[in-house]
Design an enzyme around this catalytic site. Structure first.
Site, PDB file in Angstrom:
ATOM      1  N   LYS A  81       5.752   0.925  16.300  1.00 32.85           N
ATOM      2  CA  LYS A  81       4.889   1.900  15.632  1.00 32.85           C
ATOM      3  C   LYS A  81       3.441   1.655  16.040  1.00 32.85           C
ATOM      4  O   LYS A  81       2.935   0.534  15.917  1.00 32.85           O
ATOM      5  CB  LYS A  81       5.032   1.691  14.122  1.00 32.85           C
ATOM      6  CG  LYS A  81       5.099   2.957  13.310  1.00 32.85           C
ATOM      7  CD  LYS A  81       5.489   2.592  11.883  1.00 32.85           C
ATOM      8  CE  LYS A  81       5.170   3.691  10.923  1.00 32.85           C
ATOM      9  NZ  LYS A  81       5.354   3.268   9.542  1.00 32.85           N
TER      10      LYS A  81
HETATM   11  C1  E4P Z   1       5.432   5.774   6.914  1.00 31.60           C
HETATM   12  O1  E4P Z   1       5.969   5.276   7.870  1.00 31.60           O
HETATM   13  C2  E4P Z   1       4.571   5.041   5.969  1.00 31.60           C
HETATM   14  O2  E4P Z   1       5.043   3.732   5.879  1.00 31.60           O
HETATM   15  C3  E4P Z   1       4.620   5.584   4.571  1.00 31.60           C
HETATM   16  O3  E4P Z   1       5.419   6.750   4.469  1.00 31.60           O
HETATM   17  C4  E4P Z   1       3.302   5.668   3.889  1.00 31.60           C
HETATM   18  O4  E4P Z   1       3.502   6.181   2.600  1.00 31.60           O
HETATM   19  P1  E4P Z   1       2.411   6.023   1.435  1.00 31.60           P
HETATM   20  O5  E4P Z   1       1.367   7.071   1.655  1.00 31.60           O
HETATM   21  O6  E4P Z   1       3.192   6.276   0.177  1.00 31.60           O
HETATM   22  O7  E4P Z   1       1.876   4.628   1.539  1.00 31.60           O
END
Ligand code: E4P
Length: 220
Positions: free
Chosen positions: A83
């Protein structure tokens, strides 16, 4: 639509895996930090639990460091998807990792222009954050709709992974918009099962059955 679990917590992953509907896992540095184990170790454990794409995020600031980190993460397990953040450095790293044959999930996407850049760089997955846009008073779901349309217009193979989802409604809206993947916290995935009429209906079915077949009760 695929369901990914947005967590690094092993108990949550184990519990949800028994339902047979978890296709992968997404993590981020905040979620890894919450568990207290070094990222490589935690990602390895997650890979042992779920046979699907497991996103592991780089934390470096420069593309050179990101690429190095990405290679290391990708070597943990064949299912690891590296990522990278949607920054200039992150996009350079994405392109380089893509050219080396690695799969990259480009994260922290908040506009369709950014999503277009990620697809051109060779992203395997784009992660638009719905809930965080909603929090700012913008329409997060509209972003999902735009990206799905843009990718379809040009035949990009990049998968749209709707991230930062907070409710059952978010998941339904994503499915209607044509997102390929929804990543959700354990609580949201668990909540997808619930309907008061299911509980009430089952209670009634069992009560009716047991009235007649009292000697061989079911579900009591
Ligand atoms: C996606 O890969 C992120 O880890 C995640 O969806 C972030 O979500 P949040 O805005 O609830 O922290």
């Amino acid at each position: 639509m695929k369901f990914f679990l947005d967590t690094a917590n092993l108990d949550e992953i184990k519990r949800a895996s028994t339902w047979g509907i978890v296709d992968g896992v997404t993590t981020n540095p905040s979620l890894i930090a919450k568990e207290g184990n070094p990222i490589d170790e935690q990602i390895r454990r997650i890979c042992d639990l779920v046979d699907g794409d497991i996103s592991a995020e780089v934390v470096a600031a420069t593309h050179r460091e990101m690429v190095k980190e990405g290679r290391r993460l990708a070597a943990i397990h064949k299912n690891v998807v590296v990522k990278c953040p949607l920054t200039r450095e992150g996009i350079i790293a994405t392109n380089e990792l893509f050219n080396e044959g690695h799969r990259v999930n480009v994260t922290l996407c908040f506009s369709s222009a950014q999503a277009l850049i990620a697809a051109k760089a060779g992203a395997y997955i784009i992660s638009p954050f719905v809930g965080r846009l909603d929090d700012m008073g913008q329409d997060g779901m509209e972003l999902i709709r735009q990206i799905v349309t843009i990718y379809q217009n040009y035949g990009y193979a990049t998968r749209v992974l709707a991230a930062s989802l907070r409710s059952t409604n978010h998941v339904i809206e994503c499915a209607l918009a044509g997102a390929h993947i929804a990543t959700v916290p354990f609580k949201v995935l668990d909540g997808l099962f619930n309907h008061v009429l299911t509980d009430r209906g089952l209670e009634q079915f069992l009560a009716d059955y047991n009235k007649v077949f009292a000697e061989t009760p079911v579900g009591v």
